[in-house]
Motif scaffolding. Structure first.
Motif, PDB file in Angstrom:
ATOM      1  N   ILE C 276       0.871  -1.167   0.000  1.00 18.26           N
ATOM      2  CA  ILE C 276       0.000   0.000   0.000  1.00 18.26           C
ATOM      3  C   ILE C 276       0.910   1.219   0.000  1.00 18.26           C
ATOM      4  CG2 ILE C 276      -1.863   1.165   1.215  1.00 18.26           C
ATOM      5  CD1 ILE C 276      -2.369  -1.570   2.575  1.00 18.26           C
ATOM      6  N   THR C 277       1.068   1.769  -1.162  1.00 20.89           N
ATOM      7  CA  THR C 277       2.066   2.822  -1.307  1.00 20.89           C
ATOM      8  C   THR C 277       1.389   4.188  -1.332  1.00 20.89           C
ATOM      9  OG1 THR C 277       1.906   2.710  -3.690  1.00 20.89           O
ATOM     10  CG2 THR C 277       3.582   1.322  -2.613  1.00 20.89           C
ATOM     11  N   MET C 278       2.188   5.194  -1.384  1.00 17.64           N
ATOM     12  CA  MET C 278       1.652   6.549  -1.441  1.00 17.64           C
ATOM     13  C   MET C 278       0.844   6.756  -2.706  1.00 17.64           C
ATOM     14  SD  MET C 278       2.382   7.390   1.383  1.00 17.64           S
ATOM     15  CE  MET C 278       1.377   8.818   1.340  1.00 17.64           C
ATOM     16  N   MET C 279       1.200   6.015  -3.719  1.00 18.84           N
ATOM     17  CA  MET C 279       0.418   6.120  -4.947  1.00 18.84           C
ATOM     18  C   MET C 279      -1.051   5.798  -4.675  1.00 18.84           C
ATOM     19  SD  MET C 279      -0.980   3.945  -7.457  1.00 18.84           S
ATOM     20  CE  MET C 279      -0.041   2.420  -7.471  1.00 18.84           C
ATOM     21  N   HIS C 280      -1.270   4.776  -3.839  1.00 16.81           N
ATOM     22  CA  HIS C 280      -2.650   4.409  -3.537  1.00 16.81           C
ATOM     23  C   HIS C 280      -3.376   5.542  -2.839  1.00 16.81           C
ATOM     24  CE1 HIS C 280      -0.974   0.292  -3.996  1.00 16.81           C
ATOM     25  NE2 HIS C 280      -2.120   0.169  -4.656  1.00 16.81           N
ATOM     26  N   PHE C 281      -2.682   6.138  -1.882  1.00 24.70           N
ATOM     27  CA  PHE C 281      -3.340   7.244  -1.177  1.00 24.70           C
ATOM     28  C   PHE C 281      -3.606   8.401  -2.117  1.00 24.70           C
ATOM     29  CE2 PHE C 281      -1.441   4.966   2.397  1.00 24.70           C
ATOM     30  CZ  PHE C 281      -2.584   4.790   3.141  1.00 24.70           C
ATOM     31  N   ASP C 282      -2.669   8.648  -2.970  1.00 25.84           N
ATOM     32  CA  ASP C 282      -2.841   9.716  -3.959  1.00 25.84           C
ATOM     33  C   ASP C 282      -4.123   9.499  -4.760  1.00 25.84           C
ATOM     34  OD1 ASP C 282      -2.416  11.800  -5.618  1.00 25.84           O
ATOM     35  OD2 ASP C 282      -0.965  10.747  -6.890  1.00 25.84           O
ATOM     36  N   LYS C 283      -4.268   8.273  -5.265  1.00 29.99           N
ATOM     37  CA  LYS C 283      -5.434   7.992  -6.107  1.00 29.99           C
ATOM     38  C   LYS C 283      -6.729   8.060  -5.288  1.00 29.99           C
ATOM     39  CE  LYS C 283      -3.025   6.441  -9.776  1.00 29.99           C
ATOM     40  NZ  LYS C 283      -2.769   7.290 -10.937  1.00 29.99           N
ATOM     41  N   LEU C 284      -6.663   7.428  -4.112  1.00 26.92           N
ATOM     42  CA  LEU C 284      -7.888   7.402  -3.291  1.00 26.92           C
ATOM     43  C   LEU C 284      -8.310   8.818  -2.912  1.00 26.92           C
ATOM     44  CD1 LEU C 284      -7.172   4.383  -0.954  1.00 26.92           C
ATOM     45  CD2 LEU C 284      -9.080   4.604  -2.526  1.00 26.92           C
ATOM     46  N   CYS C 285      -7.323   9.660  -2.624  1.00 25.72           N
ATOM     47  CA  CYS C 285      -7.673  11.018  -2.222  1.00 25.72           C
ATOM     48  C   CYS C 285      -8.227  11.805  -3.390  1.00 25.72           C
ATOM     49  CB  CYS C 285      -6.452  11.713  -1.638  1.00 25.72           C
ATOM     50  SG  CYS C 285      -6.007  11.032  -0.048  1.00 25.72           S
ATOM     51  N   LEU C 286      -7.706  11.516  -4.573  1.00 20.85           N
ATOM     52  CA  LEU C 286      -8.285  12.156  -5.758  1.00 20.85           C
ATOM     53  C   LEU C 286      -9.756  11.767  -5.877  1.00 20.85           C
ATOM     54  CD1 LEU C 286      -5.930  12.114  -8.842  1.00 20.85           C
ATOM     55  CD2 LEU C 286      -7.211  14.016  -7.893  1.00 20.85           C
ATOM     56  N   LEU C 287      -9.993  10.475  -5.675  1.00 19.79           N
ATOM     57  CA  LEU C 287     -11.371   9.977  -5.719  1.00 19.79           C
ATOM     58  C   LEU C 287     -12.230  10.691  -4.677  1.00 19.79           C
ATOM     59  CD1 LEU C 287     -12.927   7.832  -7.246  1.00 19.79           C
ATOM     60  CD2 LEU C 287     -12.457   6.255  -5.397  1.00 19.79           C
ATOM     61  N   LEU C 288     -11.667  10.850  -3.480  1.00 25.14           N
ATOM     62  CA  LEU C 288     -12.394  11.556  -2.418  1.00 25.14           C
ATOM     63  C   LEU C 288     -12.736  12.973  -2.850  1.00 25.14           C
ATOM     64  CD1 LEU C 288     -10.779  10.663   1.002  1.00 25.14           C
ATOM     65  CD2 LEU C 288     -13.067  10.155   0.191  1.00 25.14           C
ATOM     66  N   LEU C 289     -11.776  13.612  -3.485  1.00 22.16           N
ATOM     67  CA  LEU C 289     -12.009  14.984  -3.929  1.00 22.16           C
ATOM     68  C   LEU C 289     -13.183  15.030  -4.901  1.00 22.16           C
ATOM     69  CD1 LEU C 289     -11.094  17.920  -4.010  1.00 22.16           C
ATOM     70  CD2 LEU C 289      -9.513  17.313  -5.825  1.00 22.16           C
ATOM     71  N   VAL C 290     -13.155  14.102  -5.847  1.00 20.76           N
ATOM     72  CA  VAL C 290     -14.239  14.075  -6.843  1.00 20.76           C
ATOM     73  C   VAL C 290     -15.579  13.840  -6.160  1.00 20.76           C
ATOM     74  CG1 VAL C 290     -15.153  12.800  -8.802  1.00 20.76           C
ATOM     75  CG2 VAL C 290     -12.719  13.291  -8.665  1.00 20.76           C
ATOM     76  N   MET C 291     -15.604  12.843  -5.267  1.00 14.15           N
ATOM     77  CA  MET C 291     -16.871  12.517  -4.608  1.00 14.15           C
ATOM     78  C   MET C 291     -17.344  13.683  -3.748  1.00 14.15           C
ATOM     79  SD  MET C 291     -17.289   9.792  -6.016  1.00 14.15           S
ATOM     80  CE  MET C 291     -18.954   9.520  -5.540  1.00 14.15           C
ATOM     81  N   SER C 292     -16.395  14.364  -3.120  1.00 11.59           N
ATOM     82  CA  SER C 292     -16.757  15.501  -2.286  1.00 11.59           C
ATOM     83  C   SER C 292     -17.448  16.567  -3.109  1.00 11.59           C
ATOM     84  CB  SER C 292     -15.504  16.069  -1.629  1.00 11.59           C
ATOM     85  OG  SER C 292     -15.772  17.354  -1.150  1.00 11.59           O
ATOM     86  N   LEU C 293     -16.880  16.831  -4.285  1.00 11.29           N
ATOM     87  CA  LEU C 293     -17.496  17.856  -5.129  1.00 11.29           C
ATOM     88  C   LEU C 293     -18.899  17.427  -5.543  1.00 11.29           C
ATOM     89  CD1 LEU C 293     -14.401  18.853  -7.231  1.00 11.29           C
ATOM     90  CD2 LEU C 293     -15.494  20.147  -5.421  1.00 11.29           C
ATOM     91  N   LEU C 294     -19.008  16.142  -5.918  1.00 10.53           N
ATOM     92  CA  LEU C 294     -20.326  15.632  -6.308  1.00 10.53           C
ATOM     93  C   LEU C 294     -21.315  15.762  -5.145  1.00 10.53           C
ATOM     94  CD1 LEU C 294     -20.043  12.301  -8.267  1.00 10.53           C
ATOM     95  CD2 LEU C 294     -21.631  14.159  -8.688  1.00 10.53           C
ATOM     96  N   TRP C 295     -20.874  15.347  -3.986  1.00 11.51           N
ATOM     97  CA  TRP C 295     -21.738  15.371  -2.801  1.00 11.51           C
ATOM     98  C   TRP C 295     -22.175  16.803  -2.503  1.00 11.51           C
ATOM     99  CZ3 TRP C 295     -21.687  17.743   1.933  1.00 11.51           C
ATOM    100  CH2 TRP C 295     -22.589  17.234   2.878  1.00 11.51           C
TER     101      TRP C 295
END
Lengths: 753, 170, 443, 262, 169
Positions: C276-295
């Protein structure tokens, strides 16, 4: 699968099933018992209800009721549809009477005091012992020649029970029967007799009136005969046959009745009489009154000019004139005066003023107005006279003139103003016998308790007062066997009377009250033509009467002319306003204690249904409160639910605040009935009793406490309040929940002018 | 390993069948409790052919059929068979003026509002629910008295509103 | 990840299952005890005394339990999203985290399902909600959204269990090969005799695709259905057409945030930094950002639709939620955590900071719980008849059960990491690449 | 086969929404005349007595768990001295399109053939869905096993179940009385006539504000009252199609006084 | 008896080459791998996707089941709900949707079990734990006694790290 395993599985299954079945049988409940009747009662089919006609005694109105009995238990109280007063309807208190019958806090048998007075420590004794002890005391008293020192404190005892008690007292040699109820109608009786010369309370025909002007009569919840009057109210509004009547209420506080009025006139407390007379003056001046004594009326009413009245009462001149105009032009119209006008120090004058108003508007003796009642059938019942009152008793007790006190079903230790010090006075009485069924504040002071039946277990009758224009006699019959070891009050009197001997014994011709009642009715039957004409024999008449719930004959209504003469009322008409204790600078607010719909004078406080019934206006449950106008509340810095201290010159009480738009800014109101020190688990230690801070001002003519006769001041206290009200929000927010139509079109139909 | 599995299966079978057995006992084995007086329907209703309604007087008129009152029993047994020990028991109750604490055989849950009257008026025979009582020495419940049993009969006779809940539950 | 050998992956993963530190046991016992006491004890008390121990009252019949139910259902969407959607879209970085995500799905659905029973008045009769033929000739009411729930959640639970188990079969086989003692027979059974032949792999991946295809619409429908529990009522503030997408977006949002939080814990405690590398967190956080905007968008739409409608009922609900304490505090806290804080993820630097990830993701979960709480606690007390309005305050029992549910979930997850390969062995190997003579060939 | 299909078609159509109430024998309806109602709450006590409603005490009253199936709602508007208090008795409206019936998963609340919304206590599992969906807040929940202090329990009406903990309940339009009336009518081989059924609230109402009867009977009192121009139904815009018809209160909403005569 | 031979390869491409060679010779080859191999195995075998039929059948059965469950039971148990038809559309669609997925998933799982012939707990199938680690195994069967050594050599030549004779289970 191996065979061994198969057998194991089969075995497990078999044992499991077997054990399960055994277990299933073993844990089955042993089974309810099926108890048959020993001898089946004739008229009972199990599971089907029987209805027995009886009488409601929760308030003095005397409604006929039907009690639903199933399997020997009272299940429900309903109005008797045949009865002319209740007409199949019943108010909250009447229906909740059942919980007085089955109240867990009833006195369960005769008891003798064990500890100090008021310590509520009693020991159960047998009935024989109890009656023996009372007899000894009575004999001691009469041996000393002090028979007259026996006092009997009771509410109005209806019908033949009252007569029996009177007989006993007379036979024993005492004339001291004190009748007391916080909300009795002595002022009304007195005023009516003074102004119209009638003894019985007249019939206020709300049903047929077109314009009802009420001065503080809270007939929707407590005044006079709430059920009968509410029935009339419903018919007046939407009866259909007469068109919709108009209703104006004069009252400083918007009570339940005022809430139903088309117009609410918040006159200044104590000035309602002036307002009534000012309206009367307007009517007389306008030429509507055509009597021969017009001039004397004009003269009598001349001090009550519009500008004076408007200044005193705080009601607009235009409005007074408008009410006067409507009151005289709408025929028939009717003015009634209730607790809100009789509860002041000049209560009698106020009620007389209402009678004057009715007279000058021509409302006396007509349909839709005031109709005279007679009590010929029962004949000279003392209930219709205004005898000695509670203050006489308290004074006598203070002066140790009371040797023995019989006390039945009212609670002066609770329902008299604190400054009257009734409880202290009663402690002077050497021996108190209580016939109450509940251990209330007064009963706790007694030395011996002979608990009497509730109305569901007892015989009795009542000659309904006020009657609906004709005589109504309602019979009470035992509908359930007594729940506890209590006895009928009549039987107790008969028992004591027979034991005492002498004249008292001679006055008790019958062995039980039941036979006494029947015998008395036989005499009535012989006397009254209507009764004797209705049935061939007395026995059939008696059976029919029990089934019907009583006797009434609409044809017996007599049209009787009523009038008020200037001569009789002159001395009651004065410009002097009601007196209030406390200087207005120190005590700026008028205090209005009022009877709450559920508890009346506090007698309903031990009934859980009534405690949990939201007050019709404030929706408060299990508590009492002080109503304060928002403006006043803002000034005092109190909010809804805060605790406030209400102080009068006579003491102070704590009460939670209810901020209410429907009360004058210079007035506060507290319901009476809560904060019992003793009265069973549902009533105790709750709310505030405004009576504690009232002066013991009485009208000397009637010995009625003027409840609205003190000013108070209010201060916020830091203790958190625990007001529980069911309606947190009372704003409709324009959601169209209670939809309305304007009155305009409705009135057109009925207007005759 | 294998034993473990076998034992586990045995345990499962045992638990399941325990439940099944319980249900069977509950559903199909009739109650026949011992009564305070060994009353025999066989003698009364069978041999002597006394009609049911002669003793169960409320069945036609009310929800409950009503156990016969002691007076009714004594009405006959003042004269008949007064020497029998069971009748002496009955006479004892009558002398003490005590009702006989019969044990309910047909006990319905509280939330069921069953009425005898409607069933009798619809022409149902007592035996349809209570079984051949006239052959029983001690009354035994023959029906489960469960809701399914009720409904089966309601369906059979095509009862109007026979499957509405409020017909029996209020 | 090329520098990891295949062997190492097996070793690392199986090590987490066989080697246990005392810290683990402390954590597990704590969670188990807390779950038993806080949830079990409180629930037993509630069943014995009655629902009256809660703060529920006449207009507010649904309270914190329903909020928890929706919250846990929302968390469950993590697994579906990361596993199924990213599988279908062939996103390679899902491989090392999807197994835990699927476990989260199962455990949170389980927790949520239990909350249905917790909020029942007579939970011992729960089976009456199942359509089974009875002699009483009674049947369940299919028009009831609660019945939709029963169907949707049982389907979802079954499917996600199958999905989780099915994807783990090769790994269970790998574990079977490495463990000894009492674990051996258990994993032997669980591995179903997997051998890793070409045919097995073929059918496995084909079936897996189907599962993924099935489970995506299922997940969407599940949360839509959960939203209809509310939206099919006529209660102002609940009767909204936007509720289904609002709930689905919120679910994915909160689920992803839950994964971020759990991944940090997993990475630290099981020493999975390699996988579980920083790359994973990077991607997941990007996803969070997108979902946050949608929400945020849907949230604003919801408020605006009420505002434009401008009826007394809608206004009151809005006013009660947004401007009346204590709910207004919660509301604005929710806006901060769900709409404003995720904006930090615009910066890559913050996306790859473990600290920021944890803070924001926990914040989002708190905010999402508040959102669910406000949905029930601010609408039901403000229904049509103002006279019956009455606020709602959860009781201690309710709070205890709520807290207990988190411990329950943690307990399940702790057990999971010990008994199940929490990182997919074969897919990480895939991620490393197929060994060719010329070096690794990446998919 | 075709026979079964026809039967099925009948069965299915017989419950369809439009006008289905007229297809059945009775349609119980209540008319509440708000102009008669004076808010005395006699109906509330009558309901307590008839339907075995428990008394919950002050603490539970505080968190709005009072049990009354019928309640008087009061709306106070205006400022002193132009204060208007409006009363409205609200009980279960027995909606023909009841939101609660949609919500119950176990079919514990359903619509019977007389147009009543029936609550089956022993089927209820307590999911609260019906109460949440109810737009009139008339459903009450048994939060605890309520006890009556002995001997108050002797008053309990044996015709009505004493509900156990965890069960939802509400006004039944006194279905036990309807049943008794139907039972008697059946004995006498007739239909239930107007006046046979009196609900407890109607029976006690001193002002006769409440009327109960069969709307399918054109001569019944409710049918006549239902045609009143003052007729409205509570929250009618929600299309729940209630069986309780209110008659508007006659009152001048506008501020001020002295101009209210025609 | 023909004794199978297992070659363990480190690299996939060398294994595939060996497999193609052996298969062309006429031996039965089975590939074992720790990871799913997709296009790499195309030279050896191309399989059709039979799972989809299971999924399809499952879906259809689920659909029918859902429809029968909702509509059929609604007709059997008449539940009058005020304002709602006895056959309401939305719940029918919803529940049918759910049951389609549920039965679809279950049938897919069944299909996998049937086609992949799992679960299998017997000992008749060859397996070595090494193939679950880091080696790609090539099991060669149907070898005549005399050809065994030839095959072994071949495997070595193609780059197998390890070549074992495997006991015929």
């Amino acid at each position: 699968m191996k065979r061994r395993y198969f057998l194991k599985f089969i075995g497990a299954g078999g044992i499991g099933t077997g054990l399960g079945m055994l277990f299933g049988q073993a844990i089955k409940p042993p089974g309810a018992k099926l108890i048959p009747y020993l001898i089946p009662p004739e008229d009972v089919i199990p599971g089907l209800a029987n209805y027995y006609a009886s009488l409601c005694t929760q308030c003095p109105a005397g409604c006929g009721v039907l009690v639903k009995i199933m399997d020997g238990r009272a299940k429900k109280v309903e109005g008797n549809p045949l009865h002319p007063v209740s007409g199949g309807k019943l108010c909250v208190r009447g229906q909740a009477g059942l919980q007085a019958l089955y109240n867990p806090d009833r006195v369960q048998g005769p008891m003798r005091r064990k500890g100090a007075r008021g310590s509520t420590s009693f020991e159960p004794i047998s009935w024989e012992e109890a009656i023996g002890e009372v007899t000894t005391r009575l004999n001691d008293l009469s041996a000393k020649g002090e028979s007259d020192k026996l006092y009997f404190l009771t509410p109005e005892l209806g019908g033949h029970l009252g007569k029996l008690a009177d007989d006993f007292m007379a036979g024993y040699g005492s004339s001291n029967t004190i009748k007391y109820d916080l909300f009795d109608y002595r002022n009304l009786r007195y005023a009516n007799r003074a102004s119209m010369g009638i003894k019985a309370i007249p019939h206020y025909d709300i049903e047929n009136t077109k314009y009802l002007l009420s001065f503080g009569a809270d007939f929707a919840s407590t005044w006079l005969s709430p059920v009968g009057m509410s029935r009339g109210y419903g018919e007046m509004r939407q009866g259909g046959h007469t068109g919709r009547g108009k209703f104006v209420q004069v009252e400083p506080r918007l009570s339940l009745t005022a809430a139903n009025a088309d117009e609410w006139v918040p006159a200044k407390p104590g000035t309602e009489a002036v307002l009534a007379l000012a309206i009367a003056k307007e009517i007389v001046d306008s030429g509507h009154y055509k009597g021969s004594d017009l001039k004397t009326w004009k003269k009598l009413l001349s001090p009550f000019g519009l500008s004076y009245a408007s200044e005193v009462t705080d009601v607009d001149k235009k409005r007074i004139r408008h009410i006067a105009k409507e009151f005289m032009s709408t025929r028939p119209s009717l003015a009634v005066g209730g607790e809100g006008i009789s509860g002041y120090s000049n209560g009698v004058s106020g009620l007389v003023a209402v009678n004057i108003l009715n007279h000058v508007a021509g409302n006396l003796g007509i349909k839709g107005g005031v109709q005279a009642n007679s009590n010929d059938l029962f004949g000279g019942n003392d209930a219709d006279t205004v005898g000695a009152g509670i203050q006489t008793l308290i004074n006598a007790a203070k002066e140790s003139k009371v040797g023995l006190l019989f006390h039945y079903n009212n609670n002066p230790a609770f329902t008299t103003p604190g400054s009257a010090k009734a409880a202290d006075a009663l402690k002077n009485v050497p021996f108190i016998v209580s016939f109450s069924s509940f251990l209330d504040e007064t009963t706790a002071l007694s030395d011996i308790i002979l608990p009497s039946h509730t109305s569901f277990e007892d015989w009795g009758d009542d000659f309904t007062n006020p009657a609906p224009g004709f005589q109504v006699a309602t019979i009470m019959q035992p509908v359930v066997s007594s729940v506890y070891k209590t006895r009928s009050l009549g039987d107790i009197f008969i028992g004591i009377g027979k034991a005492v001997g002498g004249t008292a014994k001679a006055k008790m011709p019958n062995d039980t009250f039941a036979t006494h009642l029947k015998a008395s009715w036989k005499r009535l039957y012989a006397k009254d033509k209507g009764m004797s004409a209705s049935s061939f024999t007395f026995e059939t008449f008696w059976r029919e009467t029990l089934a019907r719930g009583g006797w009434w004959n609409e044809k017996s209504a007599k049209k009787r002319k009523l009038s008020v003469s200037t001569r009789s009322v002159a001395r009651h008409v004065s410009k002097e306003p009601a007196k209030f204790e406390g200087e207005s600078s120190k005590y700026p607010l008028y205090l209005l204690p009022y009877a709450q719909a559920g508890h009346l004078d506090g007698r309903g406080a031990n009934i859980p249904w009534l405690q949990e019934l939201p007050d019709p206006i404030t929706s408060v449950v299990w508590d009492s409160w002080v109503e304060i106008n928002p403006k006043t509340a803002k000034r005092l810095g109190v909010k809804m639910g805060d605790m406030a201290e209400i102080e009068s010159p006579f003491g102070k009480v704590l009460s939670p605040v209810y901020v209410y738009e429907g009360i004058r800014p210079d007035t506060v109101a507290i319901p009476i009935g809560q904060v019992h020190k003793l009265y069973g688990r549902y009533a105790e230690k709750r709310g505030a009793n405004p009576l504690e801070i009232l002066p013991s001002t009485v009208d000397t003519r009637t010995e009625v406490y003027a409840l609205n006769s003190t000013r108070v001041r209010i201060a916020k206290v830091s203790r958190p309040g625990d007001l529980v009200k069911m309606d947190v929000y009372t704003d409709e927010l324009g959601r169209g929940i209670v939809q309305t139509v304007p009155t305009g079109g409705q009135f057109k139909k009925s207007s005759h002018h | 390993m294998k034993n473990l599995i076998v034992n586990f299966i045995i345990l499962v079978i045992f638990v399941v069948t325990l439940g099944v057995g319980y249900l069977i006992a509950d559903q199909y084995i009739g109650r026949a409790p011992e009564q305070p007086i060994n009353f025999s329907h066989k003698i009364h209703a069978g041999t002597n052919e006394i009609p049911c309604m002669y003793c169960h007087i409320y069945a036609e008129r009310a929800k409950v059929s009503g156990a016969p009152n002691v007076q009714r029993c004594m009405g006959c047994h003042k004269i008949i068979k007064t020497e029998s020990p069971e009748i002496k028991k009955l006479a004892g109750y009558w002398e003490r003026q005590e009702p006989i604490p019969w044990i309910k055989v047909h006990n319905l849950p509280d939330h069921v509002d069953f009425t005898h009257k409607r069933h009798i008026k619809a022409g149902r025979k007592c035996q349809e629910c209570h079984g051949p009582v006239e052959t029983m020495d001690r009354v035994t419940r023959v029906a489960s008295l469960k809701m399914g049993w009720c409904l089966k009969c309601h369906a059979k006779y095509n009862v109007k509103n026979g499957r509405e809940c409020w017909t029996c539950h209020i | 990840m090329e520098n990891i050998s295949y062997n190492e992956v097996n070793e690392d993963v199986v090590r987490t299952m066989t080697h246990t530190t005392w810290k683990y046991w402390v954590a597990l016992v704590t969670c188990a005890v807390m779950a038993t006491v806080l949830w079990g004890g409180a629930w037993a008390y509630q069943i014995y005394v009655g629902q009256g121990v809660t703060g529920l009252n006449t207009p507010t019949f649904w309270g914190i339990y329903l909020a928890n139910f929706v919250f846990w259902i929302g968390i469950s969407h993590s697994g579906t999203l990361l596993s199924a959607i990213l599988f279908i879209t062939a996103t390679p970085w899902r491989r090392s985290i999807y197994r835990s995500a699927e476990a989260i799905t199962f455990f949170s659905v389980l927790t949520a399902a239990l909350f249905i029973f917790v909020h029942m008045g007579r939970p011992w009769n729960f089976y009456w909600t199942m359509p089974y033929p009875t002699t009483r000739q009674l049947w369940v009411n299919f028009t009831s959204p609660i019945m939709f729930d029963v169907f949707a959640i049982s389907t979802y639970m079954t499917s996600s269990v199958i999905f989780l188990y099915f994807g783990s079969i090769p790994d269970l086989a790998a574990v079977r090969d490495r463990v000894t003692g009492w674990r051996k027979p258990i994993y032997t059974y669980l591995a179903l005799g997997w051998r890793g032949t070409e045919a097995e792999w073929h059918w496995l991946s084909k079936s897996y695709t189907f599962f993924a295809v099935f489970i995506i619409p299922l997940a969407v429908s599940v949360h839509s259905i959960v939203s209809w529990d509310f939206a099919l009522s006529m209660v102002p503030g609940l009767n909204k057409t936007i509720f289904a997408p609002y709930f689905v977006v919120g679910a994915i949002f909160s689920g992803t945030a839950a994964i971020v939080t759990l991944m940090v814990i997993l990475r630290k405690s099981l020493k999975f930094e390699k996988y579980i590398t920083m790359m994973h967190f990077d991607k997941l956080c990007l996803l969070l950002l997108v979902m946050s905007l949608l929400w945020s968008y849907i949230n604003v739409v919801e408020v605006f639709s009420d505002w434009y409608a401008n009826t007394s009922v809608e206004n009151e609900t809005l006013r009660y939620r947004m401007f009346m304490p204590p709910h207004s505090y919660m509301y604005w806290l929710m806006i901060i955590t769900n709409s404003i804080m995720p904006l930090l993820f615009i910066f890559k630097k913050l996306r790859t900071s473990i600290f920021v990830c944890v803070v924001v993701s926990i914040g989002i979960n708190v905010g999402m719980w508040i959102e669910r709480y406000l949905i029930v606690a601010t609408t039901l007390p403000r229904k049509y008849l103002p006279n019956m309005w009455h606020g709602y305050t959860p009781s201690l029992i309710e709070i205890s059960i709520t807290v207990g549910s988190f411990f329950f979930f943690a307990m399940l997850f702790l057990i999971f990491v010990k008994v199940w390969p929490s990182v997919s062995i074969y897919e990480v190997k895939e991620d490393i690449g197929i060994p060719m003579r010329k070096g690794f060939k990446r998919h | 086969m075709s026979g079964i299909l026809t039967k099925l078609k009948d069965k299915l159509q017989s419950y369809r929404v439009p006008g289905y109430r007229t297809k059945f024998e009775y349609k119980w309806t209540m008319v509440v005349d708000l102009d008669r109602c004076n808010g005395c709450e006699a109906c509330v006590v009558a309901c307590y007595a008839e339907n075995n409603l428990p008394v919950v005490g002050k603490r539970d009253c505080d968190i709005s768990r009072r049990f009354s199936w019928i309640r008087i709602e009061r709306y106070i508007e205006g400022e002193y001295p132009d204060v208007k208090v409006k009363f409205i008795p609200i009980m279960c409206q027995h909606c023909d399109a009841a939101p609660c019936e949609l919500g119950c998963p176990v079919y514990a609340t359903y619509h019977n053939q007389d147009g009543l919304n029936v609550q089956v206590y022993n089927r209820c599992v307590g999911t609260f869905t019906c109460a949440t969906y109810c737009t009139y807040d008339v459903r009450r929940f048994n939060w605890f096993t309520y006890k009556w202090d002995s001997p108050l329990e002797q008053q309990l009406n044996p015709d009505v179940t004493v509900r156990e903990m965890g069960v939802m309940e509400k006004c039944t339009f006194c279905i036990q009385r309807i049943r008794v009336a139907k039972d008697t009518a059946k004995d006498e081989g007739r239909k239930v006539t107007d006046g046979d059924v009196q609900t407890a609230c109607m029976q006690s109402c001193p002002t006769d504000a409440i009327t109960f009867g069969d709307l399918n009977d054109p001569n019944s009192k409710v049918s006549k009252l239902a045609k009143s121009p003052r007729r409205y139904r509570l929250l009618e815009e929600l299309n729940t199609d209630p069986s309780v018809i209110y008659l508007k209160r006659v009152m001048d909403e506008k501020k001020g006084h002295g101009s209210s005569h025609g | 008896m023909n004794q199978p031979v297992l070659g363990l390869f480190k690299y996939v491409d060398s294994m595939v080459e060996a497999a193609v060679m052996l298969k062309d010779t006429g031996y039965t080859v089975t590939v074992f791998s720790p990871i799913p191999l997709g296009a790499e195995l195309d030279p050896i075998i191309v399989r059709k996707n039979y799972i989809k039929y299971f999924s399809l059948i499952g879906g259809i059965i689920g659909l029918l089941f859902g429809i029968i469950l909702t509509l059929g039971t609604a007709a059997m148990y008449v539940l009058p709900r005020g304002g709602l038809p006895l056959w309401p559309a939305t719940p029918t669609l919803l529940l049918t949707y759910e049951s389609t997925i549920l039965v679809g998933v279950i049938f897919t799982l069944m299909g996998f079990f049937v086609i992949a012939r799992l679960p299998y707990y017997g000992k008749k199938r060859f397996y070595t734990p090494k193939v679950a680690l880091d080696s790609f195994g090539l099991l060669v069967e149907d070898i005549q006694e005399d050809k065994i050594e030839e095959v072994e050599k071949l495997l070595h030549d193609y780059g197998a790290n390890e070549v074992n004779r495997v006991e015929q289970p």
